[in-house]
Scaffold this motif. Structure first.
Motif, PDB file in Angstrom:
ATOM      1  N   SER A 151       0.807  -1.243   0.053  1.00 51.69           N
ATOM      2  CA  SER A 151       0.050   0.029  -0.202  1.00 51.69           C
ATOM      3  C   SER A 151       0.977   1.230   0.022  1.00 51.69           C
ATOM      4  CB  SER A 151      -0.788  -0.147   1.203  1.00 51.69           C
ATOM      5  OG  SER A 151      -1.364   1.102   1.304  1.00 51.69           O
ATOM      6  N   VAL A 205      -6.610  -8.189   3.372  1.00 52.31           N
ATOM      7  CA  VAL A 205      -8.014  -7.944   2.912  1.00 52.31           C
ATOM      8  C   VAL A 205      -8.789  -9.200   2.619  1.00 52.31           C
ATOM      9  CG1 VAL A 205      -9.370  -6.665   1.267  1.00 52.31           C
ATOM     10  CG2 VAL A 205      -7.003  -6.042   1.771  1.00 52.31           C
ATOM     11  N   LEU A 244     -13.068  -7.203  -0.797  1.00 51.24           N
ATOM     12  CA  LEU A 244     -12.573  -7.135  -2.017  1.00 51.24           C
ATOM     13  C   LEU A 244     -13.500  -7.261  -3.245  1.00 51.24           C
ATOM     14  CD1 LEU A 244     -10.032  -6.216  -3.674  1.00 51.24           C
ATOM     15  CD2 LEU A 244      -9.498  -8.761  -3.986  1.00 51.24           C
ATOM     16  N   TYR A 290     -15.689  -4.112  -3.237  1.00 51.06           N
ATOM     17  CA  TYR A 290     -14.678  -2.988  -3.847  1.00 51.06           C
ATOM     18  C   TYR A 290     -14.887  -3.088  -5.334  1.00 51.06           C
ATOM     19  CZ  TYR A 290     -11.311   0.583  -4.780  1.00 51.06           C
ATOM     20  OH  TYR A 290     -10.686   1.569  -5.263  1.00 51.06           O
ATOM     21  N   LEU A 329      -8.469  -0.129   2.883  1.00 51.32           N
ATOM     22  CA  LEU A 329      -9.701  -0.028   1.628  1.00 51.32           C
ATOM     23  C   LEU A 329     -10.449   1.292   1.806  1.00 51.32           C
ATOM     24  CD1 LEU A 329     -10.821  -3.466   0.295  1.00 51.32           C
ATOM     25  CD2 LEU A 329      -9.699  -1.896  -0.897  1.00 51.32           C
ATOM     26  N   HIS A 382      -9.486   4.425  -0.183  1.00 51.93           N
ATOM     27  CA  HIS A 382      -9.910   4.184  -1.455  1.00 51.93           C
ATOM     28  C   HIS A 382     -11.412   4.100  -1.539  1.00 51.93           C
ATOM     29  CE1 HIS A 382      -5.915   3.456  -2.771  1.00 51.93           C
ATOM     30  NE2 HIS A 382      -5.656   2.562  -1.565  1.00 51.93           N
ATOM     31  N   ALA A 383     -12.213   3.512  -0.851  1.00 47.28           N
ATOM     32  CA  ALA A 383     -13.747   3.591  -1.034  1.00 47.28           C
ATOM     33  C   ALA A 383     -14.277   4.763  -0.908  1.00 47.28           C
ATOM     34  CB  ALA A 383     -14.433   2.548   0.205  1.00 47.28           C
ATOM     35  N   PHE A 407      -6.540   0.675  -7.502  1.00 48.64           N
ATOM     36  CA  PHE A 407      -7.476   1.188  -6.628  1.00 48.64           C
ATOM     37  C   PHE A 407      -7.624   2.849  -6.832  1.00 48.64           C
ATOM     38  CE2 PHE A 407      -5.899  -2.617  -4.832  1.00 48.64           C
ATOM     39  CZ  PHE A 407      -7.267  -3.169  -4.344  1.00 48.64           C
TER      40      PHE A 407
END
Length: 621
Positions: A35, A44, A49, A52, A82, A85-86, A439
């Motif tokens: 990351s 994750v 995932l 996502y 995440l 990014h989400a 991502f």
């Protein structure tokens, strides 16, 4: 940047969703990602995932509400890695729904996320500034420009952020140009050219100058635009292709339309360049030697790979720090490539294909590899050890995982479940697929997959999945049962970019290991061609069928689709270039590549597909 940053989630998610449904109620397989956010490894869970990637697919299909709901769930209960990014994905969905104010509020809160470590906060400020810039100017345009300026100050002077700074300036210049501040936009881009002067940034420099020239054109100062084009033309770190792409970009023409069908090879002093226009470019770094020979001093062959479809200015060498494929010396236990020089010889050069040989004379038995490159991104490799009559049941290879700044997101994809193999595990399978998932917080990501296929149906490829993605730039791969005698053949695919679509890799493997049948009325199948490992008339080392004394063949597809089939006609009895008929009809020249490999051998590559169960009659006349 033109076309850079295309998502891969839509292609991958189809297979992952099916697997997730089967795994529901059981512990999902975890995998590791490197990351940019935390510079660490985070596990994750599979279903998170899937959520996502499903949200990302909804976003690409403009299904804003579905995407927003899934991103919201990940923001509320997803893993720390995440969540940022989400949140960016949720912002994009809100913009799509027309909720500009809510989107801006969400973005403003992103910098305060507890999940973001202090050392990474400046990166995420830059990422959110770039996201804000996507909102129409009427809804906070001045704030967008101000935040881009602040983000630039936060990462000023850091060499590791040169590319990110360039992106921030390019976006800022675009916004300034839209609001009538063309002069200020020009100043922003002109002042920053100095840090892009090295050869490493030649492609990025060409792109930034092309953007500058376009702004000059829009404010009516054509002379300055022409001057910048001339700078690109005469830059010692650039070539004519940079100039042509820049010219097309300034004139707002389609950069993918080159008008060239097939391969183009350029014989330059320091390298051989093999280009499939609008698709990819490979470079063999080697200095000129005697005759047609070249010397690669570090023992590496293909050291540069550009995805021209997504990166037409060639800003990203996907093999930075390595080479596409290297054979590991079996006499040493080291996983590093032998530093001894190799001799490279160009064997064949045409629009249909390019072939070259890499020969090492330093081993107990002289070894060479022959590469055959086709316009669709298929690379066939024949590995031979001269003088050795013994079977080589095992051979070690070294693959370079394409790298952009960090090795985040690279996965070995299991052919059985079409999902990533967990970190630290040993993978063994009938093919090796390396894929990277993008991502929302990633920038300058160029799609790039690698697929390695053994020619032998029972061949197995074995590799250790590293526990730390920072160690995954070079992957050692063992090939077992992949050859015959002192020979082994492989197919390496670098296109299309989205090879992780469900079952696609297995379809390619089946087509390679179980070739089509050829039926001929006159002449004969050649079953002793150098790369034909099982004497069936199909040369696995070159990826083509071989016939002698024939002018007409019928290709029967069998159980697999046959895409872009290639036939080598030996002694066809022609002088000059014959016409080509497909099923009795004269074929248009754009539907095939036809060229003489030598005075007695004609290569035909048909740019089409014979579907499974179908057949095609190919005639030369």
């Amino acid at each position: 940047m033109p076309k850079i940053g295309k998502s891969k989630g839509a292609a991958f998610v189809q297979g992952v969703i099916l697997v997730a449904r089967k795994c529901r109620g059981r512990r999902a397989v975890a995998f590791c990602l490197w990351s940019v956010l935390s510079s660490g490894l985070v596990k994750v869970q599979g279903e998170e995932l899937v959520e996502y990637l499903t949200a990302k697919k909804h976003l690409e299909e403009r299904q804003w509400e579905q995407a927003h709901n899934l991103y919201r769930m990940l923001v509320d209960r997803g893993p720390e890695f995440l969540r940022p990014h989400a949140k960016l994905g949720m912002f994009r969905a809100a913009v799509g729904l027309g909720e500009g104010a809510a989107a801006l509020s969400l973005l403003d809160s992103s910098g305060d996320d507890a999940e973001i470590l202090p050392r990474d906060r400046e990166f995420w400020l830059a990422a959110t500034a770039l996201e804000r810039a996507q909102i129409p100017l009427g809804e906070g345009g001045k704030d967008s420009i101000r935040q881009l300026e602040e983000a630039l100050k936060g990462i000023e002077g850091r060499h590791s952020h040169i590319r990110l700074r360039a992106e921030l300036r390019l976006v800022m210049a675009e916004l300034l140009s839209r609001v009538g501040q063309g002069r200020r936009a020009i100043q922003v881009l002109t002042d920053s050219l100095l840090e892009l002067q090295s050869s490493e940034w030649a492609g990025l420099r060409a792109y930034q100058k092309a953007r500058l020239a376009r702004i000059y054109m829009k404010i009516g100062e054509r002379d300055w635009a022409v001057s910048l084009l001339e700078e690109i033309r005469h830059d010692p770190h650039m070539d004519s292709r940079h100039f042509k792409v820049a010219e097309a970009f300034i004139e707002e023409r389609d950069l993918s339309q080159s008008g060239v069908m097939g391969l183009v090879i350029r014989d330059e002093p320091a390298c051989l360049s093999v280009e499939s226009p609008g698709s990819f470019e490979l470079r063999i770094t080697a200095i000129q030697g005697e005759g047609k020979q070249r010397i690669a001093e570090k023992g590496r062959v293909v050291t540069q790979w550009f995805n021209l479809r997504e990166d037409p200015f060639r800003t990203v060498n996907l093999l930075a720090g390595g080479s596409l494929l290297e054979v590991v010396d079996p006499s040493t236990s080291s996983s590093s490539p032998a530093p001894d020089p190799v001799v490279i010889e160009l064997l064949e050069s045409s629009s249909a294909r390019v072939r070259f040989r890499s020969r090492s004379l330093s081993l107990p038995f002289p070894r060479f590899e022959e590469y055959t490159v086709y316009p669709n991104g298929q690379i066939f490799v024949l590995l031979t050890t001269e003088g050795s009559l013994l079977d080589q049941p095992r051979m070690e290879l070294l693959l370079t995982t394409p790298l952009i700044d960090t090795s985040d997101g690279w996965q070995v994809i299991s052919p059985r479940m079409n999902r990533s193999v967990k970190a630290g595990a040993t993978f063994e399978g009938p093919h090796l697929l390396l894929s990277r998932l993008g991502f929302a917080g990633r920038h300058w990501v160029v799609p790039d997959d690698l697929l390695l296929l053994p020619a032998a149906a029972g061949g197995r490829l074995i590799t250790q999945v590293p526990s730390d993605a920072r160690l995954s730039i070079h992957r050692k791969v063992s090939c077992e049962g992949c050859g015959k005698g002192a020979k082994m053949a492989l197919q390496l695919r670098i296109m299309p970019s989205f090879l992780e679509q469900p079952d696609l890799a297995e379809k390619y493997r089946g087509s390679y290991q179980h070739p089509a049948n050829l039926v001929i009325q006159e002449g004969e199948l050649v079953i002793d061609d150098s790369g034909d490992l099982n004497s069936d008339g199909y040369n696995e080392g070159e990826g083509c069928h071989v016939v002698r004394g024939a002018r007409e063949v019928e290709l029967r597809a069998g159980f697999h689709d046959r895409t872009d089939p290639v036939i080598k006609f030996v002694l066809p009895g022609f002088v000059g270039m014959p016409d080509v008929r497909i099923d009795g009809k004269i074929a248009h020249s754009s539907s095939y590549n036809l060229s003489w490999a030598d005075r007695d051998t004609l290569i035909l590559r048909w740019n089409g597909t014979v579907p499974a169960g179908g057949r095609a009659r190919i005639t030369l006349e």
